[in-house]
Design an enzyme around this catalytic site. Structure first.
Site, PDB file in Angstrom:
ATOM      1  CE  LYS A 138      -3.115  47.239  22.116  1.00 15.95           C
ATOM      2  NZ  LYS A 138      -2.732  48.660  22.202  1.00 15.95           N
TER       3      LYS A 138
ATOM      4  CE  LYS B 218      -5.184  55.286  18.493  1.00 16.15           C
ATOM      5  NZ  LYS B 218      -4.691  54.709  19.715  1.00 16.15           N
TER       6      LYS B 218
ATOM      7  CE  LYS C 115      -0.891  51.939  14.966  1.00 15.91           C
ATOM      8  NZ  LYS C 115      -0.299  51.905  16.268  1.00 15.91           N
TER       9      LYS C 115
HETATM   10  N1  AQP Z   1       1.593  47.880  13.912  1.00 13.84           N
HETATM   11  C1  AQP Z   1       2.579  48.064  14.776  1.00 13.84           C
HETATM   12  N2  AQP Z   1       3.842  47.745  14.449  1.00 13.84           N
HETATM   13  C2  AQP Z   1       4.856  47.914  15.326  1.00 13.84           C
HETATM   14  N3  AQP Z   1       4.685  48.387  16.574  1.00 13.84           N
HETATM   15  C3  AQP Z   1       3.441  48.717  16.952  1.00 13.84           C
HETATM   16  N4  AQP Z   1       2.924  49.205  18.096  1.00 13.84           N
HETATM   17  C4  AQP Z   1       1.589  49.356  17.975  1.00 13.84           C
HETATM   18  N5  AQP Z   1       1.198  48.979  16.743  1.00 13.84           N
HETATM   19  C5  AQP Z   1       2.317  48.575  16.082  1.00 13.84           C
HETATM   20  C6  AQP Z   1       3.747  49.493  19.255  1.00 13.84           C
HETATM   21  O1  AQP Z   1       3.165  48.828  20.362  1.00 13.84           O
HETATM   22  C7  AQP Z   1       3.367  49.630  21.534  1.00 13.84           C
HETATM   23  C8  AQP Z   1       2.089  49.738  22.261  1.00 13.84           C
HETATM   24  O2  AQP Z   1       1.142  50.393  21.496  1.00 13.84           O
HETATM   25  P1  AQP Z   1      -0.178  50.960  22.148  1.00 13.84           P
HETATM   26  O3  AQP Z   1      -0.801  49.958  23.010  1.00 13.84           O
HETATM   27  O4  AQP Z   1       0.093  52.286  22.746  1.00 13.84           O
HETATM   28  O5  AQP Z   1      -1.110  51.110  20.931  1.00 13.84           O
HETATM   29  P2  AQP Z   1      -1.004  51.994  19.657  1.00 13.84           P
HETATM   30  O6  AQP Z   1       0.387  52.407  19.327  1.00 13.84           O
HETATM   31  O7  AQP Z   1      -2.014  53.075  19.744  1.00 13.84           O
HETATM   32  O8  AQP Z   1      -1.423  50.979  18.519  1.00 13.84           O
HETATM   33  P3  AQP Z   1      -2.385  49.781  18.547  1.00 13.84           P
HETATM   34  O9  AQP Z   1      -1.805  48.684  19.364  1.00 13.84           O
HETATM   35  O10 AQP Z   1      -2.705  49.393  17.186  1.00 13.84           O
HETATM   36  O11 AQP Z   1      -3.699  50.291  19.238  1.00 13.84           O
HETATM   37  P4  AQP Z   1      -4.847  51.227  18.611  1.00 13.84           P
HETATM   38  O12 AQP Z   1      -5.587  50.436  17.600  1.00 13.84           O
HETATM   39  O13 AQP Z   1      -5.681  51.519  19.814  1.00 13.84           O
HETATM   40  O14 AQP Z   1      -4.185  52.416  18.011  1.00 13.84           O
HETATM   41  C9  AQP Z   1       3.950  50.950  21.078  1.00 13.84           C
HETATM   42  O15 AQP Z   1       5.353  50.951  21.340  1.00 13.84           O
HETATM   43  C10 AQP Z   1       3.688  50.970  19.613  1.00 13.84           C
HETATM   44  O16 AQP Z   1       4.678  51.695  18.910  1.00 13.84           O
END
Ligand code: AQP
Length: 333
Positions: A198, A112, A195
């Site tokens: 968002k 990040k 992965k």
């Molecule tokens: N691609 C994914 N596949 C399976 N699970 C996922 N999670 C996130 N991306 C995937 C799971 O969603 C929960 C919430 O995640 P978060 O809001 O903390 O965001 P994150 O893990 O940082 O990933 P994002 O949603 O893609 O956001 P960004 O782009 O900001 O990094 C967690 O349980 C996570 O494991």
């Protein structure tokens, strides 16, 4: 006593990975645990810049997605993190327990922060300490997470163990991860090595929970694949990450295994598989999306759910924090 804590950041673009890797599992877990705390983690969200109005809207949208997916707000605790001060208080104590060397190993920070680490916020670096506090402020015992969060959870275990060691106590439980079935890691529709996320600048890389039926079908149609037909079992997908991802998504949506899906589509090309996947995705997601829209039209109701949840969460955290303050040596207020 088995207590779950899990969270999603209200950073917009809530996607299929968040649903299959997190929220859907919460719906299933709510029957098996004494207390379930499901949190919209807005303190985590601001570790990278969020427009205040967008943060408010995304907090409500994330809560709406949880409720629409079937998380029962009467039986569980649904709340947003910033309403319960214990998270930030305990995170500060954990900032003083965790070691810099531990945080330096965290791959999510490296991803990040990118190349220019000096410009990343201190909050982004200390993010795993806040995550440990989220869980341990309630003495959470189990945390359902996607594969991507396993490293942070291991750090939470290290922090709990070091706190217990430093203060000569067995106070904090050592939390267990709960990792689920077929789509624990949903990958980008544009790159099977990344992965679904968002923050990916390409909207076509993910299926958003708010996408229209047409957009879902279009994104699946445009998803990167290869010209080979589908094999009869999962071994045949070893070097085909994009194909494996689509098959994994199909299996997760249908609640079956990738092998079962491949048995059915053995020898078919993506010309046949993609429309079948699009139909399945629309069938499974559109009832949730309809309910999300209905809830989003009643923001006062969502705010009330979050307020009630925060009151219940604060009541659970209060005795834990009182004991932590005593153990650390703070004078009573
Ligand atoms: N691609 C994914 N596949 C399976 N699970 C996922 N999670 C996130 N991306 C995937 C799971 O969603 C929960 C919430 O995640 P978060 O809001 O903390 O965001 P994150 O893990 O940082 O990933 P994002 O949603 O893609 O956001 P960004 O782009 O900001 O990094 C967690 O349980 C996570 O494991």
């Amino acid at each position: 006593m088995k207590r779950i804590f899990s969270g999603v950041q209200p950073t917009g673009n809530l996607h299929l990975g968040n649903y299959l890797g997190a929220i859907r599992n919460w719906v299933r877990l709510q029957a098996d645990f004494d207390d379930c705390l499901f949190c919209v983690v807005d303190l985590h969200a601001i570790t990278v810049w969020q427009e205040p109005d967008a943060l408010r809207a995304n907090t409500r949208e994330t809560a709406a997605a949880m409720i629409a997916a079937g998380v029962d707000s009467a039986r569980n605790i649904i709340f947003n993190q910033s309403q319960v001060t214990a998270h930030a208080e305990l995170a500060w104590i954990f900032n003083c327990v965790a070691r810099l060397g531990w945080l330096e190993r965290m791959t999510q920070f490296k991803e990040k922060a990118g190349k220019d680490k000096a410009r990343a916020s201190v909050g982004l670096y200390a993010y795993p300490n806040l995550m440990a506090a989220d869980i341990l402020a309630y003495k959470g015992t189990h945390v359902p997470v996607g594969e991507d969060q396993k490293q942070h959870l291991e750090l939470a275990r290290d922090i709990a163990a070091k706190f217990n060691h430093d203060y000569g106590t067995e106070f904090f439980p050592i939390v267990e991860p709960l990792i689920f079935g077929a789509a624990t890691r949903v990958m980008s529709l544009k790159d099977g090595a990344k992965k679904m996320s968002k923050s990916d600048p390409s909207d076509n890389s993910r299926i958003n929970m708010t996408d229209s039926i047409d957009d879902i079908a279009k994104k699946i149609r445009k998803a990167r694949t290869d010209p080979e037909p589908l094999p009869g079992d999962i071994k045949g997908l070893e070097d085909r990450p994009e194909a494996a991802n689509l098959v994994g998504i199909y299996a997760a949506l249908e609640d079956t295994t990738a092998d079962e899906v491949l048995e059915r589509f053995d020898g078919e090309g993506f010309g046949a598989f993609k429309p079948a996947l699009a139909d399945l995705a629309v069938e499974k997601l559109s009832p949730i999306q309809d309910e999300m829209r209905r809830l989003m039209d009643a923001p006062d109701h969502i705010d009330q759910v979050l307020r009630t949840g925060a009151e219940k969460a604060a009541a659970l955290a209060a005795p834990v924090m009182a004991e932590v303050q005593e153990l650390v040596g703070f004078l009573k207020p």
